[in-house]
Each structure stands twice: as structure tokens, then as C-alpha cells.
Design an enzyme around this catalytic site. Structure first.
Site, PDB file in Angstrom:
ATOM      1  N   TYR A  68       1.034  -1.245   0.140  1.00  0.00           N
ATOM      2  CA  TYR A  68       0.045   0.040  -0.125  1.00  0.00           C
ATOM      3  C   TYR A  68       0.869   1.346   0.040  1.00  0.00           C
ATOM      4  O   TYR A  68       1.694   1.273   0.893  1.00  0.00           O
ATOM      5  CB  TYR A  68      -0.924  -0.048   1.256  1.00  0.00           C
ATOM      6  N   GLU A  70      -0.075   5.060  -0.667  1.00  0.00           N
ATOM      7  CA  GLU A  70      -0.725   6.379  -0.927  1.00  0.00           C
ATOM      8  C   GLU A  70       0.356   7.568  -0.946  1.00  0.00           C
ATOM      9  O   GLU A  70       1.184   7.343  -0.042  1.00  0.00           O
ATOM     10  CB  GLU A  70      -1.766   6.596  -0.237  1.00  0.00           C
ATOM     11  N   ASP A 214      -4.796  13.960 -25.816  1.00  0.00           N
ATOM     12  CA  ASP A 214      -5.053  12.533 -25.376  1.00  0.00           C
ATOM     13  C   ASP A 214      -4.668  11.585 -26.443  1.00  0.00           C
ATOM     14  O   ASP A 214      -5.025  11.407 -27.471  1.00  0.00           O
ATOM     15  CB  ASP A 214      -6.874  12.632 -25.572  1.00  0.00           C
ATOM     16  N   THR A 240      -2.135   6.231 -22.184  1.00  0.00           N
ATOM     17  CA  THR A 240      -2.117   4.813 -21.678  1.00  0.00           C
ATOM     18  C   THR A 240      -0.905   4.287 -21.991  1.00  0.00           C
ATOM     19  O   THR A 240       0.083   4.684 -22.699  1.00  0.00           O
ATOM     20  CB  THR A 240      -3.329   3.964 -22.477  1.00  0.00           C
ATOM     21  N   LYS A 243      -1.579  -0.703 -25.245  1.00  0.00           N
ATOM     22  CA  LYS A 243      -1.786  -0.510 -26.730  1.00  0.00           C
ATOM     23  C   LYS A 243      -0.513  -0.404 -27.396  1.00  0.00           C
ATOM     24  O   LYS A 243       0.410  -1.509 -26.888  1.00  0.00           O
ATOM     25  CB  LYS A 243      -2.295   1.055 -26.980  1.00  0.00           C
ATOM     26  N   ARG A 249      -1.581  -2.725 -18.416  1.00  0.00           N
ATOM     27  CA  ARG A 249      -2.896  -1.819 -18.756  1.00  0.00           C
ATOM     28  C   ARG A 249      -2.624  -0.522 -17.522  1.00  0.00           C
ATOM     29  O   ARG A 249      -2.771  -0.896 -16.149  1.00  0.00           O
ATOM     30  CB  ARG A 249      -4.207  -2.598 -18.440  1.00  0.00           C
TER      31      ARG A 249
END
Length: 426
Positions: A68, A70, A214, A240, A243, A249
Site C-alpha cells: 500500500y 498512497e 489525449d 495509456t 496499446k 494496462r
């Protein structure tokens, strides 16, 4: 020459790890085996998909998934982050070097998450945004009423020329001066040509708008030197990491140093919680791979394959949108062969050719969107693109039906071709 399958494709799961999964959860193990077989026996032509390397998969399946974390390196909300901090710093430095960006955030869980953070950093609810209209290939985050973007902001859509299918920059300019948007978005999910980032920048400056690129689809081509970069022109670049870039991903954001703090706070704590450290490590691996000469060869082969495939599909009688492609993706209207996009996708799927539908600008129904990133990773070249076009046309011509004899014959040919270029050799 295409990159060889041995150099790029991912192997089957390590036997010891997979046997543990099979013992613990045989149902999920069978799903994984089935999906592995599906990918190996068909042709994955979805423009947004690719095959990751063995190293990327290893990072994804590592114990970093347990951590974890954060916050950001050196400023976490949890202890024990020294090593995952190192992984994130490596990812950030590699992606900055790869694209020549002053700042990068590698925490977004997806491309949509990256766009949400960009909007949060630059806009306020109710602001006007100019983006490609959904009917012309705009993404859900470009103003769909079913998406946060369409609910929180006032979107104005620009389109493409009715004859050429190319972006009408005069229309973009006129809409920008009429509506005075707070931001202009350039990018699409099905436009196969390079945007003119310099023109978008000029229009944005004239109306005092921020420019958001984008670049989810072309960013991998940019990394390989096979497409122009939006980084020198856009205030923020969202993308991303899967692709063409061939990573896990996920999403990422590139921007100038002046927007670094706003972007970081828009990702965490505004729109996301803990970072997925195993995914960030896998992104770092992919960025490292993308910086190699081999990846540059791959990216250029992706484009070469797409151009050959587009020409071959046109020769089979399909209408190719914009008359061709500059990128990895191709849009086609199958109507000349007597079938609409949705029916064509079903027939093609039954034949093992997996792809998507797309909007048809100024047309009825749906078209077909396909891409060459995954099959190029498998090692296919121009000769195989011609074969794929032939199989495509056989599956969608009048008389071909799902479950019919003709589709069965095409399916056998697809399986034979795919079998010569296994994505998971081993």
C-alpha cells in the site's frame, strides 16, 4: 523486418506458480488457460490491445502487488515504501527521458483516469471544452453524457471533413473563437491520421485555452519515433501504457514543470487512492524497453503493416476511412461487401479475427476499427497483412454467416496463420 516473436512475446505462466493456482483455484486456472488459448488461436486486431513482454508480466505478478503506497515517493501515507519509491522514481525518470517531458505522473490506473486528473487540474465544473465529437471518433471522456466529462463540463464537438474524413481545422478554429473554451482536447479513438499539434497549439493560444493531448493511441508510436510528439505543444499529455507502448494496462500524464503540482494533486488525493506499485514497476519495465532500438524498429513496422493492411482491405472492396492510415489503426466501412459493422464484427469474431466497431462519420450504422500492434509484436509482416485482409473479406462477404461452413473454413485458416506466430511460445 518485423520484430521476432521470440524477442517480444510473453511466455506461458511459470509452471510452479501456475500449479499453485491450479491447486488453489482450478476454476480461475481454467479461465487463464482458456484465454491463453484464445489469444494463441486467433488474430488480435483490436487497436487498443497488445502483448506485453515476459519482463512486464513478471513485474505485474510480483510481491509489489502487496504494498500500500498512497502518496508519492518520499511522501507516502504508509511505512515500508522505500523500495516501491525506488520503482516509481525509475518509472518517472524513464518516461520523462523517453518523451522529453519536464514532469510525469505514472500513477493513473487508466487512460480515463489520466484524463479525469487533467480536467481536474485545469478546469472547474461548468467550463467549456472543445474536443472531437463522439460521432467522429471522440472518446467517452470527450463529453459523453454517460461519462463524468459530459456531466461536469460543457463540451463542444468538432468533426471531420465530409469528403476526406480529415479533421477540419477551419471548423476547430471557428468553434474555438465562437465558444472560447477553457481547454481544447486533441485526440481520438479511431482517427487514423496524425493530428497537427502545432495548429491546435496556435488555436488554443489565440483563444486563451489550455491544450490537452489525449495520446492514448499514438503514444507508443511516439516512443518509437514513428509518430510526431504532442509533448512540445500540449500543456498536458494524457496516455495509456498499453496499446502500442506494450506495457501493462494503465495510464500516465506528461506536463511541464509549471503544472507538476496541480497534476499530482489531481491524481492523488483528488481522484485516486493508493498507487498500484506492481503496475508502476511494470510500466517502468515497459518504458525501458521502449527506449531501445528494437522498439523503434517495432513501432515503424507497426505503421508499415497498417498501411499495407489498409491498402489490401481497400483492394478487397472495403471502404477505408480517410483513404488510409498514418498510425497503427485503420477504420473501414464494410457496407460495400453487403454487411454492417456490428454484423461484420460478429462474423469476424466467429472466424477468430477479433476487432471492434467504430463510428462512421457522416454515415449510417457502424464501421470496423482494427489495428496492427499485437500481430506485429507476434512477428507478422507485410505478407501476413495481405493474408489477413483476404481472411477478413472472406468472413464478411454476402453468404458468410456465424456458425456457417464458410466461417468455419476461414476460422481454420486463421488458426493456421496464428499458429505460426504464437504469442506465448514455450
Amino acid at each position: 523486418m518485423p520484430v521476432t516473436a521470440a524477442a517480444t512475446a510473453a511466455p506461458a505462466p511459470a509452471p510452479a506458480d501456475f500449479e499453485a493456482l491450479r491447486r488453489q483455484d482450478p476454476r480461475i486456472a481454467e479461465v487463464i488457460l482458456g484465454e491463453t488459448a484464445r489469444q494463441a488461436e486467433g488474430l488480435q486486431l483490436i487497436a487498443a490491445e497488445n502483448f506485453t513482454s515476459p519482463a512486464v508480466l513478471a513485474a505485474l505478478g510480483s510481491p509489489l502487488a502487496n504494498k500500500y503506497a498512497e502518496g508519492y515517493p518520499g511522501a507516502r501515507h504508509h511505512g515500508g515504501c522505500e523500495l516501491v519509491d525506488a520503482a516509481e522514481r525509475i518509472a518517472v525518470e524513464r518516461v520523462k527521458d523517453l518523451f522529453g517531458a519536464e514532469h510525469a505522473n505514472v500513477q493513473p490506473h487508466s487512460g480515463s483516469s489520466a484524463v479525469l486528473a487533467a480536467y481536474a487540474a485545469l478546469l472547474r465544473p461548468g467550463d467549456t471544452v472543445l474536443a472531437m465529437g463522439l460521432a467522429y471518433g471522440g472518446h467517452l471522456t470527450h463529453g459523453s453524457p454517460s461519462n463524468f466529462s459530459g456531466r461536469w463540463f460543457d463540451f463542444v464537438g468538432y468533426g471531420v471533413d465530409a469528403e476526406s474524413g480529415l479533421i477540419n481545422y477551419d471548423e476547430v478554429d471557428a468553434l474555438a473563437h465562437r465558444d472560447r473554451p477553457k481547454a481544447i482536447v486533441c485526440g481520438s479513438i479511431s482517427y487514423p491520421r496524425h493530428p497537427d499539434y502545432a495548429v491546435f497549439r496556435e488555436i488554443a493560444d489565440e483563444v486563451g485555452a489550455c491544450l490537452i493531448a489525449d495520446a492514448a493511441h499514438p503514444i507508443g508510436l511516439v516512443a518509437g519515433g514513428a509518430a510526431p510528439s504532442p509533448v512540445p505543444y500540449a500543456d498536458v499529455v494524457c496516455a495509456t501504457t498499453h496499446k502500442v507502448l506494450r506495457g501493462p494496462r494503465g495510464g500516465m500524464i506528461l506536463c511541464g514543470a509549471d503544472l507538476a503540482e496541480r497534476i499530482d494533486r489531481a491524481v492523488f488525493p483528488f481522484s485516486q487512492g493508493g498507487a498500484q506499485m506492481h503496475t508502476i514497476a511494470a510500466k517502468a519495465v515497459a518504458f525501458g524497453e521502449a527506449a531501445t532500438p528494437a522498439f523503434g524498429e517495432y513501432a515503424h513496422q507497426v505503421v508499415a503493416n497498417a498501411r499495407v493492411l489498409a491498402d489490401a482491405l481497400a483492394a478487397e472492396g472495403l471502404e477505408v476511412l480517410t483513404g488510409g492510415t498514418d498510425t497503427h489503426l485503420i477504420g473501414v466501412d464494410p457496407a460495400p461487401l453487403g454487411v454492417d459493422g456490428r454484423s461484420a464484427r460478429g462474423r469476424l469474431a466467429a472466424a477468430g479475427l477479433v476487432l471492434d466497431t467504430c463510428a462512421l462519420p457522416y454515415g449510417d450504422g457502424r464501421g470496423i476499427r482494427l489495428g496492427t500492434a499485437a500481430v506485429t509484436t507476434q512477428g507478422m509482416g507485410e505478407a501476413e497483412m495481405g493474408r489477413i485482409a483476404t481472411l477478413f473479406a472472406k468472413a464478411v462477404r454476402d453468404g458468410a454467416e456465424e456458425g456457417g461452413e464458410l466461417i468455419g473454413k476461414v476460422r481454420a485458416e486463421v488458426r493456421e496463420l496464428a499458429g505460426r506466430f504464437p504469442p506465448y511460445p514455450g
